[in-house]
Design an enzyme around this catalytic site. Structure first.
Site, mmCIF file in Angstrom:
data_model
loop_
_atom_site.group_PDB
_atom_site.id
_atom_site.type_symbol
_atom_site.label_atom_id
_atom_site.label_comp_id
_atom_site.label_asym_id
_atom_site.label_seq_id
_atom_site.Cartn_x
_atom_site.Cartn_y
_atom_site.Cartn_z
ATOM 1 N N ASN A 129 33.794 28.556 63.841
ATOM 2 C CA ASN A 129 33.026 29.587 64.541
ATOM 3 C C ASN A 129 32.610 28.999 65.883
ATOM 4 O O ASN A 129 31.703 28.172 65.949
ATOM 5 C CB ASN A 129 31.805 29.975 63.696
ATOM 6 N N ARG A 158 16.805 40.969 70.282
ATOM 7 C CA ARG A 158 17.420 42.244 70.687
ATOM 8 C C ARG A 158 16.587 43.417 70.200
ATOM 9 O O ARG A 158 15.968 43.345 69.139
ATOM 10 C CB ARG A 158 18.831 42.372 70.093
ATOM 11 N N ARG A 213 36.720 32.572 63.709
ATOM 12 C CA ARG A 213 35.964 33.811 63.809
ATOM 13 C C ARG A 213 36.192 34.387 65.206
ATOM 14 O O ARG A 213 36.027 33.680 66.201
ATOM 15 C CB ARG A 213 34.479 33.514 63.617
ATOM 16 N N ASN A 236 15.554 33.935 53.072
ATOM 17 C CA ASN A 236 14.435 32.988 53.006
ATOM 18 C C ASN A 236 13.036 33.579 53.063
ATOM 19 O O ASN A 236 12.080 32.901 52.692
ATOM 20 C CB ASN A 236 14.536 31.993 54.166
ATOM 21 N N HIS A 274 29.255 41.438 62.265
ATOM 22 C CA HIS A 274 28.897 40.766 61.006
ATOM 23 C C HIS A 274 29.802 41.235 59.863
ATOM 24 O O HIS A 274 29.438 41.137 58.686
ATOM 25 C CB HIS A 274 27.447 41.059 60.564
ATOM 26 N N HIS A 293 22.164 42.266 56.360
ATOM 27 C CA HIS A 293 22.357 40.923 56.930
ATOM 28 C C HIS A 293 21.280 40.784 57.985
ATOM 29 O O HIS A 293 21.408 41.299 59.095
ATOM 30 C CB HIS A 293 23.767 40.814 57.527
ATOM 31 N N GLU A 324 30.328 33.336 55.434
ATOM 32 C CA GLU A 324 31.420 33.864 56.253
ATOM 33 C C GLU A 324 32.596 32.892 56.270
ATOM 34 O O GLU A 324 33.754 33.293 56.343
ATOM 35 C CB GLU A 324 30.910 34.114 57.680
#
Ligand code: AMP
Length: 399
Positions: free
Chosen positions: A8, A238, A90, A332, A179, A205, A384
């Protein structure tokens, strides 16, 4: 057994995991950070052993890849680089062209490059990573695993924007979603929690980037990110969904360019913008518990926006058989999960089990809802990289 690397690559980072396939055993993982800086950090962690970290200048991605390959030999992780049979990369934006992963050829490389206007930060970085590996391992084949591919099954009513049609026809403006590799993994992993005949999953996610996906019969029917990763739910920095008029309005009010405002919506908004404290929900959670009003608002706003999408997708799917939480916050933060579920519990009959919610953290998988919850809620740590490794093997026919 064959060894496969999942990669990635970001603009200044390169994350990797080496697998023994098809056993799906992680042999080592690592990360090069701050590439391009004098004080870059290279770390590699062989499975079951301590992490080795080096701080040094890493000029570019090619140097990072050379360091990785040298480290594989130095730490006796592989005897020879010939053991590596494939590299999976990715790639964030696959446009409308790709509904599946593909082997990277010169032609595909050009297509990924041509898609750059749709993902100006990501696709070039993904290509830089690919080129660095290709140079270092010229005999090995490479596969592109697109973040957008899983969302290719959306219907036009779900992916079109009600804008002048030529935006779509000429400029490819539509919802792509991101994602996808994570949502695919979560939907596959989520199957074990479904009873016979059930297939409707809402996957959340939620990490520093966050998106939700509505999945039926293993296929994406709707997702919250759009043309870019900016819309949908609120994120670390964002905005998620807002009225696009904010851009021109703020530009006129402040004299900043639309580009400046757009950058602020991407980098200075979300949890950071509202809390004024941090983009990291750990700090904001602490602030909220200590009574900081803006931190409290950031948590409530975040939870409301995720809950609104859960409600929307519940309707879109005609019901829901499973809600999945994943990524940094979803895996978490018992606190955030409770705030979110509290907002949907009355309408959907979802009930959290306080104990399981508090204990299902740091890589644990399992139920966090009570037995009598109308919809089971589970936490599944996303992976992933394993999807990238699996696709690389199946496309390159590595056995
Ligand atoms: P990701 O992008 O999936 O790696 O998620 C990273 C983000 O998850 C961090 O920026 C934090 O905001 C959040 N996060 C990670 N651990 C926790 C935690 N224990 N409690 C709350 N948020 C967390």
């Amino acid at each position: 057994m064959a060894k496969v690397i999942a990669v990635n690559a970001g603009s200044s980072s390169l994350k990797f995991k080496l697998f023994d396939m098809p056993a799906e055993k992680v042999i080592c993982s690592g990360l090069a950070e701050k590439i391009g800086h004098e004080d870059a950090i290279f770390s590699i962690k062989p499975a079951g052993k301590d992490k080795n970290e080096t701080i040094c200048a890493i000029k570019d991605h090619a140097v990072a890849v050379d360091m990785l390959l040298e480290a594989l030999i130095e730490y006796d992780i592989v005897k020879s680089l010939d053991e590596i049979k494939g590299v999976g990369h990715r790639v964030v934006q696959g446009g409308e062209e790709f509904s599946h992963s593909e082997e990277i050829t010169d032609k595909l490389e050009r297509v990924i490059e041509e898609l750059t206007p749709l993902a100006p930060l990501h696709n070039p970085a993904n290509l830089v990573g690919y080129r660095a590996f290709k140079k270092a391992l010229p005999k090995v084949k490479h596969v592109a695993v697109f973040d957008t591919a899983f969302h290719a099954t959306m219907e036009p009513q779900d992916f079109m924007y009600p804008v002048p049609y030529e935006y779509y026809e000429k400029y490819k403006v539509r919802r792509y979603g991101f994602h996808g590799t994570s949502h695919l993994y979560l939907s596959q992993q989520g199957k074990v929690y479904l009873k016979d005949g059930q297939s409707r999953i809402i996957t959340c996610h939620i990490g520093s980037g966050a998106s939700l996906c509505a999945i039926k019969n293993g296929k994406c029917v709707a997702t919250s990110m759009g043309l870019t990763p900016l819309p949908g739910v609120m994120m670390g920095t964002r905005t998620g969904d807002i009225d696009p008029s904010v851009i021109t309005y703020m530009s006129k009010q402040t004299g900043k360019t639309c580009e400046d405002i757009y950058n602020e919506l991407n980098k200075k908004s979300g949890v950071l913008g509202i809390s004024g404290v941090s983009n990291d929900t750990r700090d904001v959670e602490k602030g909220a518990l200590e009574g900081n009003e803006r931190c409290k608002l950031a948590v409530q706003l975040f939870a409301r926006r995720v809950a609104d999408y859960i409600g929307q997708y519940y309707v879109r799917l005609g019901g829901c058989d499973l809600i999945v939480f994943s990524a940094g916050i979803g895996e978490n933060s018992a606190y955030f999960r409770k705030e979110i579920i509290d907002q949907v519990s009355e309408a959907l009959g979802v009930k959290l089990d306080t104990n399981s919610n508090n204990n299902t953290i740091r890589g644990k998988e399992g139920y966090i809802s009570t037995f009598d919850s109308k919809i089971p809620v589970v936490v599944i740590p996303t992976d992933e990289e394993i999807v990238i490794a699996r696709d690389t093997c199946s496309i390159l026919k590595i056995k």
